[in-house]
Motif scaffolding. Structure first.
Motif, short mmCIF file in Angstrom:
data_model
loop_
_atom_site.label_atom_id
_atom_site.label_comp_id
_atom_site.label_asym_id
_atom_site.label_seq_id
_atom_site.Cartn_x
_atom_site.Cartn_y
_atom_site.Cartn_z
N ILE A 58 -4.09 21.99 0.96
CA ILE A 58 -3.62 20.57 1.06
C ILE A 58 -2.68 20.08 -0.11
O ILE A 58 -2.95 20.17 -1.06
N THR A 59 -1.42 19.72 0.61
CA THR A 59 -0.51 19.04 -0.40
C THR A 59 -0.50 17.54 0.07
O THR A 59 -0.10 17.23 1.30
N VAL A 60 -0.52 16.69 -0.92
CA VAL A 60 -0.20 15.16 -0.67
C VAL A 60 1.08 14.71 -1.43
O VAL A 60 1.11 15.05 -2.77
N GLU A 61 2.04 14.25 -0.69
CA GLU A 61 3.30 13.66 -1.44
C GLU A 61 3.17 12.03 -1.37
O GLU A 61 2.98 11.61 -0.11
N ARG A 62 3.71 11.50 -2.16
CA ARG A 62 3.97 9.97 -2.19
C ARG A 62 5.22 9.81 -1.70
O ARG A 62 6.20 10.61 -1.99
N LEU A 63 5.28 8.89 -0.73
CA LEU A 63 6.61 8.34 -0.02
C LEU A 63 7.41 7.15 -0.59
O LEU A 63 6.43 6.37 -1.12
N CYS B 192 -1.49 7.44 6.32
CA CYS B 192 -1.83 8.07 4.97
C CYS B 192 -1.54 7.11 3.97
O CYS B 192 -0.44 6.51 3.93
N ILE B 193 -2.50 6.94 2.96
CA ILE B 193 -2.33 5.93 1.91
C ILE B 193 -2.06 6.95 0.34
O ILE B 193 -1.96 6.32 -0.59
N ALA B 194 -1.78 8.10 0.69
CA ALA B 194 -1.57 9.10 -0.61
C ALA B 194 -2.66 9.14 -1.54
O ALA B 194 -2.23 9.19 -2.76
N CYS B 195 -3.85 9.05 -1.13
CA CYS B 195 -4.93 8.84 -2.11
C CYS B 195 -5.30 10.18 -2.94
O CYS B 195 -5.51 10.20 -3.97
N MET C 86 0.86 -1.04 -0.12
CA MET C 86 -0.03 0.00 0.04
C MET C 86 0.83 1.19 -0.04
O MET C 86 2.02 1.32 0.85
N ALA C 87 0.28 2.29 -0.69
CA ALA C 87 1.15 3.43 -0.76
C ALA C 87 1.10 4.38 0.65
O ALA C 87 0.18 4.08 1.34
N LYS C 88 2.13 5.02 0.86
CA LYS C 88 2.26 5.81 1.86
C LYS C 88 2.37 7.20 1.53
O LYS C 88 2.96 7.53 0.36
N GLY C 89 1.82 8.16 2.21
CA GLY C 89 1.87 9.67 1.78
C GLY C 89 2.01 10.67 2.95
O GLY C 89 2.19 9.94 4.20
N LYS C 90 2.38 11.70 2.62
CA LYS C 90 2.86 12.86 3.64
C LYS C 90 1.75 13.91 3.42
O LYS C 90 1.51 14.43 2.27
N VAL C 91 0.83 14.31 4.33
CA VAL C 91 -0.01 15.52 4.07
C VAL C 91 0.11 16.80 4.83
O VAL C 91 0.53 16.44 5.86
N THR C 92 0.19 17.57 4.08
CA THR C 92 0.67 19.19 4.95
C THR C 92 -0.61 19.98 4.27
O THR C 92 -1.17 20.08 3.56
N PHE C 93 -0.92 20.92 5.29
CA PHE C 93 -1.78 21.89 5.33
C PHE C 93 -1.34 23.28 5.30
O PHE C 93 -0.22 23.72 6.27
N ILE C 94 -1.96 24.19 4.74
CA ILE C 94 -1.58 25.69 4.95
C ILE C 94 -2.60 26.06 5.96
O ILE C 94 -3.64 26.60 5.60
N ASP C 95 -2.06 26.18 7.29
CA ASP C 95 -3.22 26.25 8.51
C ASP C 95 -3.78 27.51 8.46
O ASP C 95 -4.94 27.75 8.60
N ASP C 96 -3.05 28.57 8.01
CA ASP C 96 -3.65 29.95 8.04
C ASP C 96 -4.57 30.26 6.91
O ASP C 96 -5.44 31.00 6.75
N ALA C 97 -4.64 29.11 5.86
CA ALA C 97 -5.55 29.48 4.44
C ALA C 97 -6.70 28.30 4.90
O ALA C 97 -7.85 28.71 4.16
N CYS C 98 -6.68 27.61 5.69
CA CYS C 98 -7.95 26.51 5.78
C CYS C 98 -9.04 27.22 6.83
O CYS C 98 -8.85 28.02 7.51
#
Length: 71
Positions: free
Chosen positions: A66-71, A51-54, A1-13
């Motif tokens: 939101i940014t999703v990166e595949r690891l 995170c499965i990087a979907c 299964m794919a792994k991912g990293k999710v990041t948020f721009i907190d001040d824009a959410c």
């Protein structure tokens, strides 16, 4: 299964929770203990290891915070 990293721009959410509803692994929540510059509780990932990087969260986000990166 794919792994991912999710990041948020907190001040824009704006805390709409659309990302929360589409996450298949249910790892995104709103941080009720934090208020951003816009006055909203931003979303965050509670367990990055699951995170499965979907990319569903990034696709659904109306403000592109939101940014999703595949690891």
């Amino acid at each position: 299964m794919a792994k991912g990293k999710v990041t948020f721009i907190d001040d824009a959410c704006k805390g709409c929770e659309l990302c929360v509803t589409v996450c298949p692994t249910k790892i995104i929540k709103l941080n009720k203990e934090k208020i951003n510059n816009k006055g909203y509780s931003p979303a965050y990932v509670i367990d990055q290891e699951k995170c499965i990087a979907c990319g569903n969260c990034a696709i659904m986000c109306p403000d592109s915070v939101i940014t999703v990166e595949r690891l």
